[in-house]
Write a protein that holds these residues in place. Structure first.
Motif, PDB file in Angstrom:
ATOM      1  N   UNK A   1      32.040  34.086  -2.082  1.00 37.82           N
ATOM      2  CA  UNK A   1      31.828  35.136  -3.219  1.00 37.82           C
ATOM      3  C   UNK A   1      31.074  36.313  -2.841  1.00 37.82           C
ATOM      4  N   UNK A   2      31.438  37.349  -3.552  1.00 35.42           N
ATOM      5  CA  UNK A   2      30.350  38.457  -3.617  1.00 35.42           C
ATOM      6  C   UNK A   2      29.273  38.144  -4.430  1.00 35.42           C
ATOM      7  N   UNK A   3      28.103  38.472  -3.786  1.00 36.65           N
ATOM      8  CA  UNK A   3      26.715  38.164  -4.392  1.00 36.65           C
ATOM      9  C   UNK A   3      25.894  39.391  -4.528  1.00 36.65           C
ATOM     10  N   UNK A   4      25.080  39.389  -5.443  1.00 34.69           N
ATOM     11  CA  UNK A   4      24.061  40.734  -5.516  1.00 34.69           C
ATOM     12  C   UNK A   4      22.710  39.985  -4.923  1.00 34.69           C
ATOM     13  N   UNK A   5      22.348  40.388  -3.866  1.00 29.83           N
ATOM     14  CA  UNK A   5      21.226  39.892  -3.036  1.00 29.83           C
ATOM     15  C   UNK A   5      19.853  40.723  -3.308  1.00 29.83           C
ATOM     16  N   UNK A   6      18.707  40.075  -3.669  1.00 35.08           N
ATOM     17  CA  UNK A   6      17.553  40.860  -3.811  1.00 35.08           C
ATOM     18  C   UNK A   6      16.412  40.069  -3.481  1.00 35.08           C
ATOM     19  N   UNK A   7      15.124  40.538  -2.985  1.00 37.72           N
ATOM     20  CA  UNK A   7      13.969  39.899  -2.903  1.00 37.72           C
ATOM     21  C   UNK A   7      13.598  39.476  -4.168  1.00 37.72           C
ATOM     22  N   UNK A   8      13.009  38.143  -4.155  1.00 33.52           N
ATOM     23  CA  UNK A   8      12.568  37.498  -5.544  1.00 33.52           C
ATOM     24  C   UNK A   8      11.455  38.517  -5.962  1.00 33.52           C
ATOM     25  N   UNK A   9      10.807  39.088  -5.273  1.00 29.92           N
ATOM     26  CA  UNK A   9       9.706  39.880  -5.683  1.00 29.92           C
ATOM     27  C   UNK A   9       9.819  41.234  -5.080  1.00 29.92           C
ATOM     28  N   UNK A  10      10.745  41.889  -5.808  1.00 27.64           N
ATOM     29  CA  UNK A  10      11.157  43.314  -5.128  1.00 27.64           C
ATOM     30  C   UNK A  10      10.213  44.285  -5.495  1.00 27.64           C
ATOM     31  N   UNK A  11      10.150  45.385  -4.388  1.00 30.26           N
ATOM     32  CA  UNK A  11       9.329  46.452  -4.680  1.00 30.26           C
ATOM     33  C   UNK A  11       9.401  47.271  -6.136  1.00 30.26           C
ATOM     34  N   UNK A  12      10.699  47.527  -6.109  1.00 31.36           N
ATOM     35  CA  UNK A  12      11.071  48.359  -7.586  1.00 31.36           C
ATOM     36  C   UNK A  12      11.814  47.101  -8.452  1.00 31.36           C
ATOM     37  N   UNK A  13      11.154  46.316  -9.220  1.00 29.72           N
ATOM     38  CA  UNK A  13      11.692  45.128  -9.974  1.00 29.72           C
ATOM     39  C   UNK A  13      12.581  46.169 -11.073  1.00 29.72           C
TER      40      UNK A  13
END
Length: 303
Positions: free
Chosen positions: A270-282
């Motif tokens: 599928x198409x997924x939104x992927x990001x770090x679990x602890x993003x720089x700019x949450x």
């Protein structure tokens, strides 16, 4: 000690009028009436004890004193502008990584709505096939096709499924070889993209795993490195492509493409939104994530 500086409004009026050599254009730029500009310039001339403009029938001309005075006034305004830019908080930037096909076919037509709703946030779109490195590439959030997990320390949320079906130009469908059953695909060029799903689709049709399937003859192929190129070829009537809803919903709705066969191959990816679990700019990442999901649901694609 009283200020020895001339009135700021007079200086602004003089600088604008000196550039345009026209009180009307200077007034439009500053946002006041033409009479106000003329009055402010006269007040400045009285303060300086010098004539800055020659009033001509068709405009203005700087006097010798006006020419000498205009350049340092302009330099002073540039210094003020530069100092203001340095002290003002910088506009926040969010970097979004997507594939080129997803960007051109789904994201870009909708991105203006996000920008209007989030005027405090600049967006930088990076289009590439591989999953970006969130550390070294400065990427905040990505949309990728595949299945989780995408990597250690990354979260993945389904944006929409990747179920595919054949699409073609209505002109091709209305031609001498209309596609009314799966076997009719043998009369047409199959447009392949980097996902290479036609062999699996045809295999499932032959095995009856796709509704209405029967053994298939081999068709000619035209291969592209990107989905968007295969779809452009389909729009041009060059063959039949496999597509998913987010890539073709606008073209289907506008009648530029059609679905000649009412069959869909379910996919495990599928198409997924992927990001770090602890993003720089949450906060910014959450705003983009929420907007993407809202767009998907509005299109009837999300879960």
């Amino acid at each position: 000690m009283p200020s020895r500086l001339p009135p700021l409004n007079g200086l602004k009026a003089f600088e604008a009028a000196g550039r345009h050599l026209n009180f009307r254009l200077a007034a439009e730029e500053i946002g006041v009436t033409q009479g106000a500009v003329a009055q402010q310039v006269r007040g400045l001339e009285e303060t300086l004890g010098a004539k800055l403009f020659e009033r001509l029938p068709r405009g203005l001309a700087l006097t010798e004193e006006g020419r000498k005075y205009l350049a340092p006034v302009q330099r002073a305004f540039r210094l003020i502008e530069g100092a203001t830019q340095e002290i003002r908080p910088q506009q926040a930037v969010l970097t979004l990584s997507v594939t080129p096909s997803f960007a051109s076919k789904w994201l870009v037509p909708r991105l203006g709505e996000f920008m209007e709703g989030h005027p405090d946030l600049d967006v930088r779109v990076v289009a590439g096939q591989g999953l970006a490195n969130f550390q070294s590439d400065g990427v905040d959030v990505a949309v990728r096709q595949g299945r989780p997990p995408f990597g250690p320390g990354l979260s993945a949320e389904l944006l929409f499924p990747f179920d595919v079906y054949p699409v073609c130009s209505p002109t091709l469908q209305a031609g001498k070889h209309p596609i009314e059953k799966p076997e009719d695909l043998a009369q047409h060029v199959l447009l392949h993209d980097a996902h290479g799903l036609w062999p699996l689709f045809l295999e499932q049709v032959s095995q009856g795993q796709v509704a209405g399937g029967k053994p298939m003859a081999i068709s000619r192929a035209l291969k592209f490195s990107q989905t968007s190129l295969a779809l452009d070829a389909a729009l041009a009537g060059q063959g039949v492509a496999l597509a998913s809803d987010p890539m073709v919903e606008d073209d289907l709705a506008a009648g530029r493409l059609c679905r000649p066969l009412k069959m869909t191959m379910k996919s495990e990816v599928g198409f997924y939104i992927v990001a770090p679990r602890s993003p720089r700019n949450a906060e910014h990442v959450n705003r983009m994530r929420e907007w993407l999901i809202a767009q998907s649901r509005a299109d009837g694609l999300g879960h």
